[in-house]
Design an enzyme around this catalytic site. Structure first.
Site, PDB file in Angstrom:
ATOM      1  N   HIS A 109       0.797  -1.222   0.000  1.00  0.00           N
ATOM      2  CA  HIS A 109       0.000   0.000   0.000  1.00  0.00           C
ATOM      3  C   HIS A 109       0.832   1.275   0.000  1.00  0.00           C
ATOM      4  O   HIS A 109       0.260   2.372  -0.003  1.00  0.00           O
ATOM      5  CB  HIS A 109      -0.911   0.026   1.234  1.00  0.00           C
ATOM      6  CG  HIS A 109      -0.159   0.162   2.511  1.00  0.00           C
ATOM      7  ND1 HIS A 109       0.615  -0.850   3.032  1.00  0.00           N
ATOM      8  CD2 HIS A 109      -0.032   1.201   3.361  1.00  0.00           C
ATOM      9  CE1 HIS A 109       1.179  -0.436   4.158  1.00  0.00           C
ATOM     10  NE2 HIS A 109       0.811   0.798   4.375  1.00  0.00           N
ATOM     11  N   HIS A 124       1.129   6.778  -1.010  1.00  0.00           N
ATOM     12  CA  HIS A 124       0.395   5.962  -0.039  1.00  0.00           C
ATOM     13  C   HIS A 124      -0.999   5.699  -0.596  1.00  0.00           C
ATOM     14  O   HIS A 124      -1.764   6.625  -0.839  1.00  0.00           O
ATOM     15  CB  HIS A 124       0.314   6.704   1.300  1.00  0.00           C
ATOM     16  CG  HIS A 124      -0.092   5.834   2.447  1.00  0.00           C
ATOM     17  ND1 HIS A 124      -1.383   5.420   2.650  1.00  0.00           N
ATOM     18  CD2 HIS A 124       0.646   5.290   3.453  1.00  0.00           C
ATOM     19  CE1 HIS A 124      -1.431   4.668   3.735  1.00  0.00           C
ATOM     20  NE2 HIS A 124      -0.223   4.566   4.238  1.00  0.00           N
TER      21      HIS A 124
END
Length: 202
Positions: A109, A124
């Site tokens: 992620h 992110h």
């Protein structure tokens, strides 16, 4: 506040770190650290080479809706604690590199990049998505790779993230903002992946 240099859409200054306007910079955090927490312009390329003397452009990491960092639904990011930047609410599941350079950290992620000029950029994907433990993420790169601007980093199942009750907003921040002169972002609105959405003064 907005500015227009006559070379494109107006940009909103997020960060000014030189002279009397210098502000304290947030500490650099490692990529993947989880806080508790169209326009009418055609897509413009972003890359590792300065777009003008002393500047570097950051590209949108995904097609979607560009939003101000303050509108990101995580208090650490929205307060700028990880650095200045922006978010994109994705309409696509392919997340790409906003700049080129070395891929210094990789999590499903979160991706940390360092450009040849030394700019450190964190991508992110989603908020609290570390809790998914890699589910719904298909990473396409490995730590240590040299990445081109716009190169795909990860394929994301956005509907599955939403179904899991999480926010899929893709956040881009400059984690070593104290090493640059200033950062400006484009006015929020629809963007295409790779479209220049921020300009860094080196």
């Amino acid at each position: 506040m907005t500015s227009n240099d006559g070379q494109g859409a107006p940009r909103r200054r997020l960060w000014n770190l030189r002279g009397n306007d210098r502000q304290d910079s947030p500490a650099t955090l490692p990529a993947g650290t989880e806080p508790s927490a169209r326009s009418g312009q055609p897509p413009a390329p972003a890359g590792t080479a300065p777009s003008a003397a002393g500047t570097l452009r950051i590209g949108a990491p995904v097609t979607g809706e560009l939003i101000a960092l303050s509108q990101v639904g995580d208090p650490a990011f929205s307060a700028g604690l990880l650095g200045p930047g922006m978010g994109v609410r994705p309409s696509s599941g392919e997340v790409t590199a906003p700049v080129g350079g070395a891929l210094v950290s990789v999590m499903p992620h979160a991706y940390g990049l360092r450009t040849p000029q030394g700019l450190e950029v964190l991508v992110h994907v989603g908020i609290d998505t570390v809790s998914l433990k890699g589910r719904h993420f298909d990473p396409l790169v490995e730590q240590g790779q040299q990445i081109e601007p716009g190169q795909a980093l990860v394929r994301v199942d956005v509907p599955a993230i939403v179904e899991a009750g999480l926010d899929p907003t893709v956040i881009v921040v400059v984690t070593n903002a104290d090493s640059v002169g200033g950062i400006e972002t484009q006015v929020p609105g629809p963007v295409e992946s790779g479209q220049a959405v921020a300009t860094v003064t080196l």
